[in-house]
Design a protein around this motif. Sequence first.
Motif, PDB file in Angstrom:
ATOM      1  N   ILE A 221     -24.234  11.463  14.516  1.00 16.90           N
ATOM      2  CA  ILE A 221     -23.986  12.910  14.450  1.00 16.90           C
ATOM      3  C   ILE A 221     -22.988  13.194  13.331  1.00 16.90           C
ATOM      4  O   ILE A 221     -21.868  12.680  13.331  1.00 16.90           O
ATOM      5  N   THR A 222     -23.389  14.004  12.375  1.00 12.05           N
ATOM      6  CA  THR A 222     -22.516  14.344  11.252  1.00 12.05           C
ATOM      7  C   THR A 222     -21.905  15.729  11.458  1.00 12.05           C
ATOM      8  O   THR A 222     -22.408  16.534  12.247  1.00 12.05           O
ATOM      9  N   SER A 223     -20.828  15.979  10.740  1.00  9.80           N
ATOM     10  CA  SER A 223     -20.157  17.270  10.825  1.00  9.80           C
ATOM     11  C   SER A 223     -21.075  18.380  10.320  1.00  9.80           C
ATOM     12  O   SER A 223     -21.860  18.186   9.398  1.00  9.80           O
ATOM     13  N   LYS A 224     -20.977  19.552  10.936  1.00 12.17           N
ATOM     14  CA  LYS A 224     -21.801  20.681  10.521  1.00 12.17           C
ATOM     15  C   LYS A 224     -21.246  21.373   9.276  1.00 12.17           C
ATOM     16  O   LYS A 224     -21.909  22.237   8.701  1.00 12.17           O
ATOM     17  N   THR A 225     -20.043  21.018   8.913  1.00 13.96           N
ATOM     18  CA  THR A 225     -19.431  21.581   7.704  1.00 13.96           C
ATOM     19  C   THR A 225     -18.807  20.459   6.883  1.00 13.96           C
ATOM     20  O   THR A 225     -18.497  19.380   7.408  1.00 13.96           O
ATOM     21  N   ILE A 226     -18.632  20.713   5.616  1.00 14.77           N
ATOM     22  CA  ILE A 226     -17.945  19.784   4.721  1.00 14.77           C
ATOM     23  C   ILE A 226     -16.794  20.531   4.068  1.00 14.77           C
ATOM     24  O   ILE A 226     -16.999  21.583   3.447  1.00 14.77           O
ATOM     25  N   ARG A 227     -15.616  19.996   4.221  1.00 14.85           N
ATOM     26  CA  ARG A 227     -14.436  20.618   3.619  1.00 14.85           C
ATOM     27  C   ARG A 227     -14.300  20.152   2.175  1.00 14.85           C
ATOM     28  O   ARG A 227     -14.262  18.953   1.912  1.00 14.85           O
ATOM     29  N   LEU A 228     -14.232  21.099   1.257  1.00 16.04           N
ATOM     30  CA  LEU A 228     -14.064  20.760  -0.151  1.00 16.04           C
ATOM     31  C   LEU A 228     -12.585  20.801  -0.517  1.00 16.04           C
ATOM     32  O   LEU A 228     -11.923  21.833  -0.340  1.00 16.04           O
ATOM     33  N   LEU A 229     -12.068  19.690  -0.985  1.00 16.39           N
ATOM     34  CA  LEU A 229     -10.677  19.602  -1.438  1.00 16.39           C
ATOM     35  C   LEU A 229     -10.688  19.849  -2.942  1.00 16.39           C
ATOM     36  O   LEU A 229     -11.131  19.007  -3.717  1.00 16.39           O
ATOM     37  N   SER A 230     -10.214  21.035  -3.344  1.00 14.58           N
ATOM     38  CA  SER A 230     -10.469  21.516  -4.704  1.00 14.58           C
ATOM     39  C   SER A 230      -9.420  21.106  -5.731  1.00 14.58           C
ATOM     40  O   SER A 230      -9.446  21.585  -6.859  1.00 14.58           O
ATOM     41  N   SER A 231      -8.483  20.232  -5.357  1.00 17.51           N
ATOM     42  CA  SER A 231      -7.489  19.739  -6.316  1.00 17.51           C
ATOM     43  C   SER A 231      -7.018  18.365  -5.882  1.00 17.51           C
ATOM     44  O   SER A 231      -7.164  17.980  -4.710  1.00 17.51           O
ATOM     45  N   MET A 232      -6.441  17.618  -6.815  1.00 14.77           N
ATOM     46  CA  MET A 232      -5.914  16.296  -6.465  1.00 14.77           C
ATOM     47  C   MET A 232      -4.760  16.418  -5.487  1.00 14.77           C
ATOM     48  O   MET A 232      -4.577  15.569  -4.619  1.00 14.77           O
ATOM     49  N   SER A 233      -3.958  17.485  -5.610  1.00 17.25           N
ATOM     50  CA  SER A 233      -2.823  17.647  -4.693  1.00 17.25           C
ATOM     51  C   SER A 233      -3.302  17.869  -3.266  1.00 17.25           C
ATOM     52  O   SER A 233      -2.738  17.306  -2.321  1.00 17.25           O
ATOM     53  N   SER A 234      -4.340  18.692  -3.090  1.00 15.76           N
ATOM     54  CA  SER A 234      -4.868  18.916  -1.741  1.00 15.76           C
ATOM     55  C   SER A 234      -5.523  17.656  -1.200  1.00 15.76           C
ATOM     56  O   SER A 234      -5.432  17.346  -0.005  1.00 15.76           O
ATOM     57  N   PHE A 235      -6.175  16.897  -2.073  1.00 16.77           N
ATOM     58  CA  PHE A 235      -6.771  15.622  -1.652  1.00 16.77           C
ATOM     59  C   PHE A 235      -5.689  14.635  -1.219  1.00 16.77           C
ATOM     60  O   PHE A 235      -5.811  13.993  -0.161  1.00 16.77           O
ATOM     61  N   ASN A 236      -4.635  14.501  -2.037  1.00 20.15           N
ATOM     62  CA  ASN A 236      -3.552  13.566  -1.695  1.00 20.15           C
ATOM     63  C   ASN A 236      -2.868  13.965  -0.395  1.00 20.15           C
ATOM     64  O   ASN A 236      -2.545  13.109   0.442  1.00 20.15           O
ATOM     65  N   ARG A 237      -2.666  15.271  -0.207  1.00 25.50           N
ATOM     66  CA  ARG A 237      -2.031  15.758   1.019  1.00 25.50           C
ATOM     67  C   ARG A 237      -2.902  15.437   2.237  1.00 25.50           C
ATOM     68  O   ARG A 237      -2.393  14.987   3.276  1.00 25.50           O
ATOM     69  N   TYR A 238      -4.183  15.657   2.106  1.00 22.18           N
ATOM     70  CA  TYR A 238      -5.121  15.351   3.195  1.00 22.18           C
ATOM     71  C   TYR A 238      -5.101  13.865   3.540  1.00 22.18           C
ATOM     72  O   TYR A 238      -5.041  13.485   4.720  1.00 22.18           O
ATOM     73  N   MET A 239      -5.131  13.015   2.508  1.00 23.61           N
ATOM     74  CA  MET A 239      -5.142  11.574   2.739  1.00 23.61           C
ATOM     75  C   MET A 239      -3.845  11.096   3.391  1.00 23.61           C
ATOM     76  O   MET A 239      -3.868  10.235   4.288  1.00 23.61           O
ATOM     77  N   VAL A 240      -2.722  11.634   2.954  1.00 21.04           N
ATOM     78  CA  VAL A 240      -1.431  11.220   3.517  1.00 21.04           C
ATOM     79  C   VAL A 240      -1.355  11.575   5.002  1.00 21.04           C
ATOM     80  O   VAL A 240      -0.975  10.742   5.841  1.00 21.04           O
ATOM     81  N   ILE A 241      -1.723  12.826   5.331  1.00 30.82           N
ATOM     82  CA  ILE A 241      -1.631  13.269   6.722  1.00 30.82           C
ATOM     83  C   ILE A 241      -2.655  12.556   7.609  1.00 30.82           C
ATOM     84  O   ILE A 241      -2.337  12.120   8.728  1.00 30.82           O
ATOM     85  N   ARG A 242      -3.866  12.400   7.086  1.00 30.33           N
ATOM     86  CA  ARG A 242      -4.960  11.866   7.913  1.00 30.33           C
ATOM     87  C   ARG A 242      -4.943  10.342   8.008  1.00 30.33           C
ATOM     88  O   ARG A 242      -5.307   9.774   9.048  1.00 30.33           O
ATOM     89  N   TYR A 243      -4.522   9.650   6.944  1.00 30.25           N
ATOM     90  CA  TYR A 243      -4.663   8.200   6.924  1.00 30.25           C
ATOM     91  C   TYR A 243      -3.360   7.444   6.629  1.00 30.25           C
ATOM     92  O   TYR A 243      -3.062   6.454   7.299  1.00 30.25           O
ATOM     93  N   VAL A 244      -2.616   7.861   5.615  1.00 35.01           N
ATOM     94  CA  VAL A 244      -1.459   7.072   5.173  1.00 35.01           C
ATOM     95  C   VAL A 244      -0.369   7.032   6.230  1.00 35.01           C
ATOM     96  O   VAL A 244       0.128   5.951   6.585  1.00 35.01           O
ATOM     97  N   ILE A 245       0.028   8.195   6.772  1.00 37.62           N
ATOM     98  CA  ILE A 245       1.078   8.220   7.791  1.00 37.62           C
ATOM     99  C   ILE A 245       0.659   7.479   9.058  1.00 37.62           C
ATOM    100  O   ILE A 245       1.434   6.638   9.570  1.00 37.62           O
ATOM    101  N   PRO A 246      -0.548   7.714   9.608  1.00 40.37           N
ATOM    102  CA  PRO A 246      -0.957   6.927  10.776  1.00 40.37           C
ATOM    103  C   PRO A 246      -0.968   5.423  10.509  1.00 40.37           C
ATOM    104  O   PRO A 246      -0.613   4.629  11.396  1.00 40.37           O
ATOM    105  N   LEU A 247      -1.354   5.023   9.293  1.00 43.04           N
ATOM    106  CA  LEU A 247      -1.378   3.600   8.983  1.00 43.04           C
ATOM    107  C   LEU A 247       0.041   3.027   8.931  1.00 43.04           C
ATOM    108  O   LEU A 247       0.271   1.883   9.348  1.00 43.04           O
ATOM    109  N   LYS A 248       0.999   3.822   8.440  1.00 40.06           N
ATOM    110  CA  LYS A 248       2.390   3.352   8.428  1.00 40.06           C
ATOM    111  C   LYS A 248       2.929   3.179   9.842  1.00 40.06           C
ATOM    112  O   LYS A 248       3.657   2.220  10.136  1.00 40.06           O
ATOM    113  N   VAL A 249       2.561   4.093  10.737  1.00 42.47           N
ATOM    114  CA  VAL A 249       2.959   3.955  12.142  1.00 42.47           C
ATOM    115  C   VAL A 249       2.353   2.689  12.726  1.00 42.47           C
ATOM    116  O   VAL A 249       3.021   1.916  13.427  1.00 42.47           O
ATOM    117  N   PHE A 250       1.087   2.470  12.424  1.00 43.71           N
ATOM    118  CA  PHE A 250       0.415   1.274  12.929  1.00 43.71           C
ATOM    119  C   PHE A 250       1.049   0.003  12.363  1.00 43.71           C
ATOM    120  O   PHE A 250       1.107  -1.035  13.046  1.00 43.71           O
TER     121      PHE A 250
END
Length: 425
Positions: A309-338
């Motif tokens: 089952i895939t998402s019904k929407t795709i979020r477009l990250l329209s700049s490198m800053s928004s992409f980096n922010r998304y990656m940090v919140i979604r993956y980098v910080i949780p990985l540091k906790v782990f």
Amino acid sequence: MEMESIIEYLENKTILVTGATGFLAKIFVEKILRIQPNINKLFLLIRASDSNLAMHRLHTECVCRYDVALAINTLGVEHLSCFVNECPNMKLLLHVSTAFVSGEKSGIIFEIPFKMGETLNDKNHLDIREEKRVTQERHRQLIVEKANEEAMSSAMTDLGIQRAKLHGWPNVYVFTKAMGEMLLLKRLRQDVSLVILRPTIIASTYKEPFPGWIEGVKTMDSFIAAYGKGMTSCFLAHPNKVLDIIPADMVINVMIIAMGAHINKPVSMTIYHVGSSMSNPLKISTFKNCVIEYFAKHPLKSQQGNPIITSKTIRLLSSMSSFNRYMVIRYVIPLKVFKYLNILLGRAFNAWYLDAERKINIIFRLASLYKPYVLINTIYDDANLNKLHDISEMETFFFDVKSLNWEDFFMNIHIPGLVKYALRK
């Protein structure tokens, strides 16, 4: 030159094809043999003779690792020109480069050559011999340091990014491709006609040898694959960006038509942009909608055989800053906790942590690599390409990108082909 004369011209001719195990080369050889079975000889230059793994690794290193990319994309082209210079009967050299040698320039890019030593930022003079020296010196240092293969590859990738950005290019691949063009223009014998093809993002075949054929997962297909597998619902791209795509068989047809157009004319040097942004622009938003609709109708199967089952929407990250922010919140910080939990548990999950860290680093590097293709609005002028329509027979050498319906191409040709020939292997 009409279609019949191109086919007749190829009769009893000898053609040397370098990079013969590559995707485009396979389509080229098939087409030549199909339209002119009475060709004299085809010499196919093959780098590796073992498995597809060797070719995959070579492609990856040509894109990212500076020493390998410089040796193949730049110095390899110089060696080729030296070889051609020793062949007195050689009349034409057709070189496949990439449109993205223009780097991060926006607006209309014209079909003009580079000057030797030219840079994209006009800040430094580019000395290709110095680039070779710097690379060799860094390689020697790493050997002295007894760096393993992984450390060597990482260091050479970092060096390449540093050198590319120093001269205004966004990544190693397009930087070394641009230097290859410079050396070709300088070294090639003056009585040999030169054609440089600069294709944009190469998609699956539109018609020949059959619709949807593709090898490997590259550029936009990386996102299509990740979305189809339920691994992502976001994409680094501006919604109004034009995604410049060209089917692989259209590139091949332009190659053959260009050969016929220049072989019997006075010595010339011509550059052809082979893409769609000028004649039939594809918006990122259209591409996004096609991907969502396709996998909603034709979901991939999990290892257990259940529909993904895939998402019904795709979020477009329209700049490198928004992409980096998304990656940090979604993956980098949780990985540091782990990471700290893993230490508390005696590193019981160390292998998983290192693999996750490696994958996140790869995502950041891919984002940097693909940024020019998905964030910067560039239109590639195709005036030279349009002149070839006057001398081509469209049923045999079809490359009219204006006639493409992008929704039909993605829904019925490209994504089904990607699933069949690349994702289900």
